[in-house]
Design an enzyme around this catalytic site. Sequence first.
Site: not given
Length: 283
Positions: A10, A100-101, A103-107, A109, A141
């Site tokens: 995101k 990781m870390g 700001g793309l919302g990986g965890g 998501s 998120d």
Amino acid sequence: MRTQWPSPAKLNLFLYITGQRADGYHTLQTLFQFLDYGDTISIELRDDGDIRLLTPVEGVEHEDNLIVRAARLLMKTAADSGRLPTGSGADISIDKRLPMGGGLGGGSSNAATVLVALNHLWQCGLSMDELAEMGLTLGADVPVFVRGHAAFAEGVGEILTPVDPPEKWYLVAHPGVSIPTPVIFKDPELPRNTPKRSIETLLKCEFSNDCEVIARKRFREVDAVLSWLLEYAPSRLTGTGACVFAEFDTESEARQVLEQAPEWLNGFVAKGVNLSPLHRAML
């Protein structure tokens, strides 16, 4: 049988900090949009009630991983309400592309994809509202990824209003550093009193991110990437960083700029989409 599920990135197209609650959490207004790019989660069902993550993350204990926590939370919630078929379990693996870390919302998501996918595969029948409520306990998120539509978010990020911003092309760049969210939110110079505005007003304004000034000040790598991107297109930080993005009207424009990127810049081109690739896959 193994099934594969998108776990998209995101962007925060804008992010404004409007206050801080007594419990320390910050209130905000932000605009979430998904990308047609992200991780891929593979799931193979088990009949012994076990949850196994086959691709562990270095430095993260198995039971602390958001993927495992999401699976166990769904298992418990469904079981407590009599909606978990006997023996439901899963082997889960992830093809990780999101940093990781970043700001793309990986965890977040990843957790949402596991909730949505296992609810479907196990045939638990939990509603989207129930899944989103569960997701909020895993991270602020997670609900937007569960619901799967671009959204204007308020509160601490949990009050969501579906919106349909323009679906532009983005060059997303990673500066090579990881920024833990608390580093930004604990900075005494972070703006914390941006006036609240209506979504209609915000969509007419030039977008910005209140966290960007802190990220650029504390991480010279972020400042360097943004300075370079701003020569080509409107660019800003996503979330609390570290990733930044530049927006373009066409894919070719974005790729032309990426081709000119200096060697130290790692990036990719993706399209902004208002319907999550996860939910598109389930149609």
